[in-house]
Design a protein around this motif. Structure first.
Motif, PDB file in Angstrom:
ATOM      1  N   ASP A 296      -6.618  18.854  14.839  1.00 55.40           N
ATOM      2  CA  ASP A 296      -7.465  18.350  15.914  1.00 55.40           C
ATOM      3  C   ASP A 296      -7.936  16.939  15.602  1.00 55.40           C
ATOM      4  O   ASP A 296      -8.207  16.590  14.445  1.00 55.40           O
ATOM      5  N   GLY A 297      -8.048  16.136  16.635  1.00 56.56           N
ATOM      6  CA  GLY A 297      -8.598  14.795  16.481  1.00 56.56           C
ATOM      7  C   GLY A 297      -7.621  13.749  16.004  1.00 56.56           C
ATOM      8  O   GLY A 297      -7.998  12.599  15.797  1.00 56.56           O
ATOM      9  N   LEU A 298      -6.351  14.129  15.815  1.00 60.50           N
ATOM     10  CA  LEU A 298      -5.371  13.165  15.297  1.00 60.50           C
ATOM     11  C   LEU A 298      -4.245  12.913  16.289  1.00 60.50           C
ATOM     12  O   LEU A 298      -3.132  12.571  15.909  1.00 60.50           O
ATOM     13  N   SER A 299      -4.553  13.073  17.569  1.00 59.91           N
ATOM     14  CA  SER A 299      -3.491  12.906  18.574  1.00 59.91           C
ATOM     15  C   SER A 299      -2.939  11.479  18.601  1.00 59.91           C
ATOM     16  O   SER A 299      -1.791  11.256  18.958  1.00 59.91           O
ATOM     17  N   GLY A 300      -3.747  10.490  18.220  1.00 52.15           N
ATOM     18  CA  GLY A 300      -3.284   9.099  18.235  1.00 52.15           C
ATOM     19  C   GLY A 300      -2.649   8.658  16.933  1.00 52.15           C
ATOM     20  O   GLY A 300      -2.307   7.474  16.779  1.00 52.15           O
ATOM     21  N   LEU A 301      -2.457   9.583  15.991  1.00 51.59           N
ATOM     22  CA  LEU A 301      -1.910   9.225  14.686  1.00 51.59           C
ATOM     23  C   LEU A 301      -0.405   8.989  14.763  1.00 51.59           C
ATOM     24  O   LEU A 301       0.313   9.740  15.419  1.00 51.59           O
ATOM     25  N   ARG A 302       0.059   7.955  14.102  1.00 49.50           N
ATOM     26  CA  ARG A 302       1.489   7.714  13.937  1.00 49.50           C
ATOM     27  C   ARG A 302       1.823   7.748  12.452  1.00 49.50           C
ATOM     28  O   ARG A 302       1.105   7.169  11.643  1.00 49.50           O
ATOM     29  N   VAL A 303       2.898   8.429  12.135  1.00 55.36           N
ATOM     30  CA  VAL A 303       3.364   8.502  10.745  1.00 55.36           C
ATOM     31  C   VAL A 303       4.757   7.888  10.685  1.00 55.36           C
ATOM     32  O   VAL A 303       5.684   8.371  11.342  1.00 55.36           O
ATOM     33  N   VAL A 304       4.895   6.813   9.917  1.00 47.98           N
ATOM     34  CA  VAL A 304       6.171   6.103   9.788  1.00 47.98           C
ATOM     35  C   VAL A 304       6.726   6.367   8.396  1.00 47.98           C
ATOM     36  O   VAL A 304       6.067   6.074   7.389  1.00 47.98           O
ATOM     37  N   ILE A 305       7.927   6.907   8.332  1.00 50.30           N
ATOM     38  CA  ILE A 305       8.555   7.230   7.051  1.00 50.30           C
ATOM     39  C   ILE A 305       9.689   6.249   6.814  1.00 50.30           C
ATOM     40  O   ILE A 305      10.572   6.081   7.655  1.00 50.30           O
ATOM     41  N   ASP A 306       9.650   5.608   5.673  1.00 49.92           N
ATOM     42  CA  ASP A 306      10.650   4.592   5.346  1.00 49.92           C
ATOM     43  C   ASP A 306      11.279   4.934   3.999  1.00 49.92           C
ATOM     44  O   ASP A 306      10.642   4.814   2.948  1.00 49.92           O
ATOM     45  N   VAL A 307      12.523   5.409   4.053  1.00 49.52           N
ATOM     46  CA  VAL A 307      13.263   5.746   2.831  1.00 49.52           C
ATOM     47  C   VAL A 307      13.940   4.476   2.314  1.00 49.52           C
ATOM     48  O   VAL A 307      14.545   3.725   3.076  1.00 49.52           O
ATOM     49  N   ASP A 308      13.830   4.224   1.018  1.00 48.70           N
ATOM     50  CA  ASP A 308      14.327   2.981   0.408  1.00 48.70           C
ATOM     51  C   ASP A 308      13.719   1.766   1.109  1.00 48.70           C
ATOM     52  O   ASP A 308      14.427   0.955   1.701  1.00 48.70           O
TER      53      ASP A 308
ATOM     54  N   ARG B 115      12.199  -3.302 -14.355  1.00 54.08           N
ATOM     55  CA  ARG B 115      12.260  -2.243 -13.339  1.00 54.08           C
ATOM     56  C   ARG B 115      12.333  -0.862 -14.006  1.00 54.08           C
ATOM     57  O   ARG B 115      11.707   0.091 -13.545  1.00 54.08           O
ATOM     58  N   ARG B 116      13.124  -0.760 -15.066  1.00 46.89           N
ATOM     59  CA  ARG B 116      13.241   0.520 -15.773  1.00 46.89           C
ATOM     60  C   ARG B 116      11.888   0.926 -16.367  1.00 46.89           C
ATOM     61  O   ARG B 116      11.468   2.081 -16.287  1.00 46.89           O
ATOM     62  N   SER B 117      11.193  -0.047 -16.949  1.00 51.23           N
ATOM     63  CA  SER B 117       9.909   0.216 -17.596  1.00 51.23           C
ATOM     64  C   SER B 117       8.859   0.690 -16.602  1.00 51.23           C
ATOM     65  O   SER B 117       8.078   1.605 -16.891  1.00 51.23           O
ATOM     66  N   PHE B 118       8.830   0.088 -15.413  1.00 46.17           N
ATOM     67  CA  PHE B 118       7.795   0.422 -14.429  1.00 46.17           C
ATOM     68  C   PHE B 118       8.265   1.423 -13.370  1.00 46.17           C
ATOM     69  O   PHE B 118       7.574   1.668 -12.393  1.00 46.17           O
ATOM     70  N   LYS B 119       9.469   1.984 -13.573  1.00 50.43           N
ATOM     71  CA  LYS B 119       9.993   3.035 -12.699  1.00 50.43           C
ATOM     72  C   LYS B 119      10.112   2.574 -11.246  1.00 50.43           C
ATOM     73  O   LYS B 119       9.525   3.152 -10.325  1.00 50.43           O
ATOM     74  N   TYR B 120      10.886   1.517 -11.067  1.00 53.46           N
ATOM     75  CA  TYR B 120      11.185   1.002  -9.746  1.00 53.46           C
ATOM     76  C   TYR B 120      12.701   1.006  -9.547  1.00 53.46           C
ATOM     77  O   TYR B 120      13.462   1.101 -10.495  1.00 53.46           O
ATOM     78  N   PRO B 121      13.151   0.905  -8.290  1.00 51.26           N
ATOM     79  CA  PRO B 121      14.594   0.825  -8.045  1.00 51.26           C
ATOM     80  C   PRO B 121      15.219  -0.309  -8.845  1.00 51.26           C
ATOM     81  O   PRO B 121      14.560  -1.336  -9.063  1.00 51.26           O
ATOM     82  N   PRO B 122      16.448  -0.120  -9.354  1.00 51.60           N
ATOM     83  CA  PRO B 122      17.390   0.951  -8.999  1.00 51.60           C
ATOM     84  C   PRO B 122      17.294   2.210  -9.843  1.00 51.60           C
ATOM     85  O   PRO B 122      18.180   3.069  -9.763  1.00 51.60           O
ATOM     86  N   PHE B 123      16.216   2.351 -10.660  1.00 48.81           N
ATOM     87  CA  PHE B 123      16.118   3.509 -11.542  1.00 48.81           C
ATOM     88  C   PHE B 123      15.305   4.642 -10.935  1.00 48.81           C
ATOM     89  O   PHE B 123      15.308   5.754 -11.447  1.00 48.81           O
ATOM     90  N   GLN B 124      14.599   4.374  -9.864  1.00 53.47           N
ATOM     91  CA  GLN B 124      13.863   5.384  -9.112  1.00 53.47           C
ATOM     92  C   GLN B 124      14.108   5.134  -7.621  1.00 53.47           C
ATOM     93  O   GLN B 124      14.402   4.000  -7.213  1.00 53.47           O
ATOM     94  N   ARG B 125      13.971   6.173  -6.843  1.00 45.84           N
ATOM     95  CA  ARG B 125      14.017   6.020  -5.383  1.00 45.84           C
ATOM     96  C   ARG B 125      12.593   5.983  -4.852  1.00 45.84           C
ATOM     97  O   ARG B 125      11.711   6.675  -5.376  1.00 45.84           O
ATOM     98  N   LEU B 126      12.394   5.212  -3.799  1.00 42.08           N
ATOM     99  CA  LEU B 126      11.075   5.100  -3.189  1.00 42.08           C
ATOM    100  C   LEU B 126      11.112   5.614  -1.752  1.00 42.08           C
ATOM    101  O   LEU B 126      12.090   5.405  -1.030  1.00 42.08           O
ATOM    102  N   ILE B 127      10.046   6.274  -1.355  1.00 37.96           N
ATOM    103  CA  ILE B 127       9.806   6.609   0.049  1.00 37.96           C
ATOM    104  C   ILE B 127       8.391   6.142   0.374  1.00 37.96           C
ATOM    105  O   ILE B 127       7.429   6.528  -0.298  1.00 37.96           O
ATOM    106  N   LYS B 128       8.269   5.292   1.381  1.00 42.25           N
ATOM    107  CA  LYS B 128       6.946   4.832   1.814  1.00 42.25           C
ATOM    108  C   LYS B 128       6.558   5.571   3.080  1.00 42.25           C
ATOM    109  O   LYS B 128       7.353   5.664   4.023  1.00 42.25           O
ATOM    110  N   ILE B 129       5.352   6.108   3.086  1.00 39.74           N
ATOM    111  CA  ILE B 129       4.812   6.774   4.269  1.00 39.74           C
ATOM    112  C   ILE B 129       3.615   5.959   4.734  1.00 39.74           C
ATOM    113  O   ILE B 129       2.659   5.768   3.976  1.00 39.74           O
ATOM    114  N   GLN B 130       3.697   5.460   5.958  1.00 35.66           N
ATOM    115  CA  GLN B 130       2.604   4.655   6.492  1.00 35.66           C
ATOM    116  C   GLN B 130       1.924   5.421   7.621  1.00 35.66           C
ATOM    117  O   GLN B 130       2.574   5.873   8.565  1.00 35.66           O
TER     118      GLN B 130
END
Length: 839
Positions: A825-837, A734-749
């Motif tokens: 314009d044109g993105l009225s149906g867009l949904r943005v989901v933010i997921d911390v950790d 995890r440390r080598s590839f920079k993943y938790p618990p050594f980095q924080r992640l935020i996923k935006i879908q």
């Protein structure tokens, strides 16, 4: 407030307010900000932070919001008045608001989403003003109405005679008027109509009928009882028997339930009514709690082993320093008893204890054990309770009930004197809320909540999460260990069954190796039970054409449909879509279709062939629906009514059975090959946990793990019960590839029903964030399942350092991106989901 004054407020826009008092109100909606309302003078004295108030949002929307703050500072815009105050006392505490503030900031969600998640539905009010005919109104013919009333008023009364009630917006549409307030006020003044309560409580107290002797009769006064018999008369034999039955019940208990009298006297409501009419009995109602009371006797303390006593004392020492404690104890080491002793300590000081569990499935056994110790001092809270029960639990917590046991939503209850939080099976991914927002991790939120309340927190697990273990290594958490099973029992003996080798030796029998079938027969012959684990429900995950390779897929999601034999159809486990089995291939027309793979249903079906006399049951989402589904199945297994329990990950979590001699994992490869950086951690945890269900009371248990990758490093570590080697190797990766618990992640879908618009939005969002956060932004990329419930999906992943400043800065940029995308314009149906950790 009178109906006419309410309408005056509508017309005046809040003209009744004085001395400039305003409130910020939290509404149960995903709104980016709080709305400010003015306070009419006559409502000021009832106002407190945390009470619910009725407000209007938009033209017709009426909501019960929570008063978040009270101020005399007038906002820059014209305010509407609050309509009414709904509570005498706050329903939300100051600490709850502070927790919501933190969760809103950390998990990038709104206060309204937190209110919607926290409050039971029974405390969330909804509705619109309704007009009814006055109680004493007598219906009149159309001609008479129009002679006595102006035209519009006559039309309203005429419609009310037909429909019984109309909303103000119904009247507005019917008459095609911009405002109907004066018209309605006129009808109210003439006392022809009445205004139904705008907002009605969804919570209804559970009431029960009770029977008492009507005055002047008294149960302990023989002369008055003789007089009652005289009033009944000697020929009314059944009525005499009823009075006799009442007297017997009255001597056994202080009050008599109506249904108990029905059963004892074998009568119905008609006969009881005769006695009420004669003045012998009176009927009264009492509110009845929906919460089950424990009617057994509480047992005393169990004797702790020397190791458990050391762990208990170590926890108290670390709590004195206000440190979070990680209790790492092997399966069967007796962590729960350490929890019990700590709970006893805190409730003895008059404080509340919150005991968190990851799954409802665990509550039945844990509640039973805790009730034997604490009696009725404990309440359970989870999503299977109905709205009325949840309101009663909410109020019981406000009143200071000592122990609350629940799933993650129990964190959001209104604790008054919280002293200790226990997070059992702290590693479990079920503590993470996925959808809808707030997408919080209950374990991490509990740590902050303990800080808010000045409480202590204990995280317990046989397989701690790497995040928690790293915190212990860095001494952010204190580490307390239990490395031996209670009573000196040995850890289960684990064997890896090489499926490739079994196939070469022709010892496979469908999905079962010969080695597993032999072990099952031996276990049942010894009078012991077995647990089989397969983390996939249904019968089979693929229904495929042999000729061209076509598979049945969901029409709304990019996933294959799972075959369920008991319903004989194909189902999507993401959206619930169902279809019947096709008789031929949709692509080439071939009739050669086959079922590929296996789930819990197929295991049960095929195992019955090899063990025809065994009592088999499944424990998965399909079999434990309903409020008490888990409890019934677990109790039947504990009572020995089931020989082999086949289940998904529900069977891996903390269950404690006396007579389990064998546990088997049917497909370890499925867990090891999952496309997720946590796959190894999840696989190690699941296999170790399910192995821990074997041999907990009498003798060493036996565990078989079927796998094609028999030499996999995770399997070797599970085989040796070697958590230390596992965590060292996995943390280094995890440390080598920079993943938790050594980095924080935020996923935006990003989600959109049109693929082109989705790609445009995702690429624009990625460029915006990359220009500000650099190479810490990865993507956009399609997830492994790229369409769910008709929405196409694209993901961005942001990797950040563990420092708070970088996290706050990144969240500010994400909010900016969201706001700019809303304006495109044109993105009225867009949904943005933010997921911390995430994950």
């Amino acid at each position: 407030m009178s109906a006419s004054s309410l309408l005056d407020l509508f017309e005046s826009g809040g003209g009744a307010e004085k001395k400039g008092t305003y409130v910020e109100v939290v509404l149960p909606l995903p709104l980016a900000k709080l709305y400010t309302y003015s306070v009419p003078f006559h409502l000021k004295e009832w106002l407190q932070k945390g009470v619910r108030v009725e407000v209007q949002l938009g033209r017709q929307g009426r909501y019960a919001g929570l008063v978040y703050s009270i101020t005399e500072e007038k906002p820059a815009y014209q305010t509407r008045p609050i309509i009414s105050v709904l509570d005498d006392f706050p329903v939300v505490t100051e600490e709850q608001f502070r927790l919501w503030e933190w969760m809103s900031t950390y998990y990038l969600c709104s206060m309204g989403e937190l209110m919607a998640a926290a409050l039971p539905a029974g405390l969330k009010l909804a509705g619109e003003s309704k007009l009814l005919l006055a109680e004493n109104y007598e219906a009149k013919p159309w001609m008479q109405l129009h002679q006595e009333l102006p035209g519009d008023e006559a039309l309203v009364i005429e419609q009310l005679q037909k429909k019984r009630e109309l909303s103000l917006s119904d009247i507005q549409r019917m008459l095609k008027l911009k405002s109907v307030h004066k018209l309605v006020k006129s009808l109210l003044d003439k006392q022809l109509v009445q205004l139904k309560e705008e907002l009605q409580e969804r919570y209804k107290p559970k009431m029960e009928d009770w029977v008492a002797l009507a005055p002047p009769y008294e149960l302990n006064n023989p002369s008055s009882i003789k007089e009652a018999f005289d009033v009944i008369g000697s020929r009314a034999h059944k009525q005499i028997d009823t009075l006799m039955a009442f007297m017997q019940l009255g001597r056994e208990q202080k009050e008599v339930r109506k249904k108990e009298l029905y059963e004892r006297a074998k009568i119905d409501s008609a006969l009881l009514k005769k006695l009420v009419d004669k003045g012998i009995f009176s009927i009264y109602q009492k509110e009845l709690s929906r919460l089950d009371d424990y009617d057994g006797e509480a047992e005393g303390n169990y004797a702790l082993s020397e190791q458990q006593q050391q762990a208990y004392e170590s926890c108290l020492q670390h709590f004195a320093d206000k440190k979070a404690v990680l209790l790492h104890g092997v399966t069967g080491s007796g962590k729960t008893q350490v929890f019990v002793e700590l709970m006893e300590h805190y409730i003895g000081q008059g404080q509340q204890v919150l005991y968190l569990l990851p799954e409802i499935a665990l509550t039945a056994q844990i509640v039973g054990r805790l009730q034997k110790h604490f009696g009725d001092q404990i309440l359970v809270y989870h999503s299977k309770f109905n709205n009325n029960e949840r309101v009663e639990i909410w109020r019981a917590v406000q009143e200071g009930v000592p122990i609350i046991l629940g799933a993650r939503s129990a964190l959001l209850l209104p604790f008054q004197s919280l002293g200790l939080i226990l997070v059992d099976e702290e590693h479990d991914p079920s503590y993470k809320q996925q959808d809808p927002a707030p997408r919080y991790n209950a374990r991490d939120t509990a740590v902050f909540m303990a800080h808010l309340h000045g409480a202590n927190i204990l995280l317990g697990s046989a397989t701690p999460s790497l995040e928690s273990y790293q915190n212990a290594l860095e001494e952010k958490y204190a580490l307390v260990q239990l490395d031996q099973r209670f009573g000196g029992l040995a850890l289960p003996k684990i064997e890896i069954v090489d499926l490739g080798e079994q196939q070469r030796e022709k010892r496979m029998h469908g999905i079962f190796s010969g080695h597993l079938l032999d072990a099952l027969k031996e276990t049942l012959a010894n009078g012991e039970q077995a647990i089989l684990f397969q983390n996939r429900r249904g019968y089979a995950p693929l229904y495929r054409c042999k000729s061209c390779g076509w598979t049945t897929e969901c029409k709304d999601c990019d996933v294959s449909l799972t075959y369920h034999k008991y319903s004989n159809n194909l189902r999507c486990h993401y959206c619930g879509y169902q279809r019947s089995l096709p008789k031929s291939c949709d692509a080439c027309g071939s009739h050669e279709l086959e079922i590929i793979g296996f789930g819990t249903e197929k295991i049960e079906d095929e195992l019955q062939i090899f063990l025809p006399d065994a009592r088999l049951e499944r424990m998965d989402w399909d079999t434990v629906r309903g409020k008490n589904g888990h409890d019934r199945l677990i109790n039947r297994f504990a009572d020995g009514q089931i020989d082999v329990l086949i289940g998904t990950q529900m069977v891996t979590k903390g269950l404690d059975f006396d007579n389990v001699g064998l546990v088997a994992v049917l497909s370890a490869d499925q867990m090891l090959q999952f496309p997720d950086f946590r796959a190894n951690e999840r696989a190690f945890q699941l296999m170790t946990q399910v192995a821990g269900r074997a041999g907990r009371k009498k003798k060493q248990g036996r565990v078989l793990i079927q796998a094609y990758q028999a030499e996999h490093e995770i399997l070797r570590e599970v085989l040796q019960h070697n958590f230390q080697q596992f965590q060292q190797r996995e943390l280094a990766e995890r440390r080598s590839f920079k993943y938790p618990p050594f980095q924080r992640l935020i996923k935006i879908q990003f989600k959109h029903k049109k693929r082109d618009q989705l790609l445009m939005a995702a690429e624009w969002g990625a460029k915006f964030l990359q220009s500000r956060l650099g190479d810490r932004v990865l993507g956009p990329a399609e997830p492994s399942i790229s369409r769910v419930r008709t929405y196409y999906l694209m993901d961005l992943l942001i990797k950040l350092g563990r420092g708070g400043k970088s996290l706050r800065a990144a969240k500010d940029k994400i909010r900016d991106m969201q706001e700019l995308l809303r304006q495109k314009d044109g993105l009225s149906g867009l949904r943005v989901v933010i997921d911390v950790d995430p994950y």
